[in-house]
Design an enzyme around this catalytic site. Structure first.
Site, mmCIF file in Angstrom:
data_model
loop_
_atom_site.group_PDB
_atom_site.id
_atom_site.type_symbol
_atom_site.label_atom_id
_atom_site.label_comp_id
_atom_site.label_asym_id
_atom_site.label_seq_id
_atom_site.Cartn_x
_atom_site.Cartn_y
_atom_site.Cartn_z
ATOM 1 N N GLY A 246 61.591 55.032 62.212
ATOM 2 C CA GLY A 246 62.848 54.541 61.678
ATOM 3 C C GLY A 246 63.399 53.261 62.241
ATOM 4 O O GLY A 246 64.367 52.725 61.697
ATOM 5 N N CYS A 354 57.661 43.991 32.396
ATOM 6 C CA CYS A 354 58.582 43.955 31.263
ATOM 7 C C CYS A 354 59.890 44.647 31.605
ATOM 8 O O CYS A 354 60.242 45.669 31.010
ATOM 9 C CB CYS A 354 57.926 44.620 30.065
ATOM 10 S SG CYS A 354 56.369 43.850 29.658
HETATM 11 C C1 LIG Z 1 58.898 57.709 57.123
HETATM 12 C C2 LIG Z 1 58.735 58.507 58.363
HETATM 13 C C3 LIG Z 1 58.395 57.888 59.562
HETATM 14 C C4 LIG Z 1 58.233 56.400 59.692
HETATM 15 O O1 LIG Z 1 59.411 55.720 59.466
HETATM 16 P P1 LIG Z 1 59.474 54.131 59.673
HETATM 17 O O2 LIG Z 1 60.841 53.798 59.258
HETATM 18 O O3 LIG Z 1 58.441 53.533 58.810
HETATM 19 O O4 LIG Z 1 59.219 53.868 61.121
HETATM 20 C C5 LIG Z 1 58.192 58.679 60.665
HETATM 21 N N1 LIG Z 1 58.347 60.024 60.623
HETATM 22 C C6 LIG Z 1 58.681 60.653 59.465
HETATM 23 C C7 LIG Z 1 58.807 62.118 59.461
HETATM 24 C C8 LIG Z 1 58.888 59.923 58.309
HETATM 25 O O5 LIG Z 1 59.228 60.549 57.183
#
Ligand SMILES: *Cc1c(COP(=O)(O)O)cnc(C)c1O
Length: 427
Positions: A246, A354
């Site tokens: 995240g 489109c």
């Molecule tokens: C999407 C996700 C990640 C990675 O998130 P990033 O924002 O790309 O770092 C890690 N763990 C889980 C469970 C996710 O769903």
């Protein structure tokens, strides 16, 4: 709007401006890559990917997983494993690619809020290292499948939603109470799930997983997540805490993001402050892959609507980068032939689909002399671009090349027109 040239910090680590002012990545002029592999083209700086993987391993230790959904193919799977990362997958498809690439099963974590019997069966028979359990139905499913398959009880983490509202786009926010993911802490469901999983002979409960969302900029939110979960974590007596992924990346000039190391430092400091003795691990996706790549497009038409705006159409669009449509995400754009040129001209960069909504950059700044045939570059397209690509309008998906030390290797070939027919059952 600023007419300044693109900021070089948004480009892959090995990006350079050559003597003629053109863009070079991995020691190769991108104009040559476009000639050789066609456009649109995803160009990944392999050294950049490797450096971010190594940074994640140094920051969180072995066991840190790359979130495959950000960008996934055999070459990427091999690269992340070579760099010492583990891998998380959230579907049977991502798992299939991981196993096909030879990722050791014990280094794979299976995620997903609705894992099917087939997906769980494949994971259990392969012997994946971790399953992150997301629902009571899944607990039941594992309890039914493990004895049936005669497989070893999997190591399990429970996904807990800590009730944190990360300041990010609603669609990628996952830590709030009202979420399809995980067991909520505040309602007592997390506690009940821990009781069930701990008592179950079909699984070995080893830890808790918390993922608050994606493209989160403020390390404070991770601090909040850790301190919110700390008491609960201490009360259940487990040893592993995954904080998910995240951490945000900068896509455009006014954005700044912490490094993976700074993110890990904030999380570890929060754990220490909360008296958490856990082994903390993480699952970065975007922060590994996003800035490693650029997309190359060829400008096909330039339409000036007097008094309104100028539309610059390129040969891709929402099929290779749906993020602007999905999340209203911003991107920079510049010309491959003059990276450092001022960009005084405001245009709308659109794709060839489109849909009027098929916009790549709504208010892009480009050099005054942008012309049909120019090679246009959008940086920071390495995550959630190719992995979210579609065949909308029967547009073949672009190729992906890895470049390093003056060598380019195609790791995903461009789809052909015949590929577009390969699933049709023509009676
Ligand atoms: C999407 C996700 C990640 C990675 O998130 P990033 O924002 O790309 O770092 C890690 N763990 C889980 C469970 C996710 O769903």
């Amino acid at each position: 709007m600023s007419a300044a040239p693109v900021e070089l910090r948004l480009l892959p680590d090995s990006a350079k401006v050559d003597e003629s002012g053109g863009l070079e990545i991995g020691g190769l002029p991108v104009a040559e890559l476009a000639e050789r592999f066609g456009t649109p083209l995803f160009v990944y700086d392999e050294a950049h990917l490797r450096a971010r993987c190594a940074e994640a391993v140094a920051a969180f230790g072995p066991g840190v997983s790359y979130a495959s959904k950000a960008f996934w193919c055999l070459a990427m799977a091999r690269l992340v494993v070579e760099e010492g990362m583990s891998v998380d997958v959230s579907t049977g498809g991502e798992l299939h690619v991981a196993l096909a690439a030879g990722v050791p099963p014990e280094r794979i974590t299976l995620h997903g809020n609705n894992k099917s019997d087939d997906e769980l069966t494949r994971a259990l028979t392969a012997g994946v290292g971790r399953i992150v359990v997301d629902s009571f139905d899944e607990i039941d499913r594992i309890e039914r499948l493990v004895p049936m398959l005669g497989s070893a009880p999997p190591a399990v983490l429970l996904r807990v939603t800590p009730g944190i509202e990360a300041h990010t786009h609603e669609y990628v926010r996952t830590g709030q109470n009202d979420s399809k993911f995980g067991f909520t802490l505040s309602t007592g469901l997390a506690e009940r799930a821990v009781g069930m999983a701990a008592a179950s002979p079909a699984m070995d409960l080893i830890g808790i997983h918390v993922h608050i969302g994606s493209q989160v900029f403020v390390a404070d939110f991770f601090r909040d997540a850790v301190s919110t979960i700390a008491d609960f974590f201490a009360s259940v007596g487990l040893h592993e805490l995954s904080i998910g992924g995240g951490i945000g990346v900068a896509y455009v000039a006014d954005e700044h993001a912490p490094t993976i190391t700074e993110w890990a430092d904030a999380v570890h400091a929060a754990a220490t402050a909360s008296g958490l003795g856990a082994h903390i691990t993480a699952e970065p996706g975007r922060s590994i892959a996003a800035a490693a790549a650029v997309t190359l497009y060829r400008v096909g038409t330039i339409k000036e609507l007097p008094g309104l705006r100028t539309y610059v159409s390129v040969d891709g669009g929402m099929s290779d980068n749906p993020r602007p449509v999905l999340y209203g995400s911003g991107y920079e754009a510049f010309l491959a032939r003059e990276v450092l040129a001022p960009r005084p001209r405001t245009v709308r960069i659109v794709g060839k689909h489109c849909e009027s909504g098929d916009v790549i950059v709504p208010d892009a700044q480009l050099p005054e002399d942008v012309a049909v045939g120019d090679l246009l570059v959008t940086p920071v397209t390495g995550a959630y671009g190719h992995s979210m690509a579609s065949n909308y309008n029967k547009v073949p998906r672009p190729a992906v090349v890895f470049v390093s030390g003056g060598v380019a290797r195609e790791v995903v070939r461009r789809e052909t027109l015949d590929d577009l027919l390969r699933l049709d059952v023509d009676g």
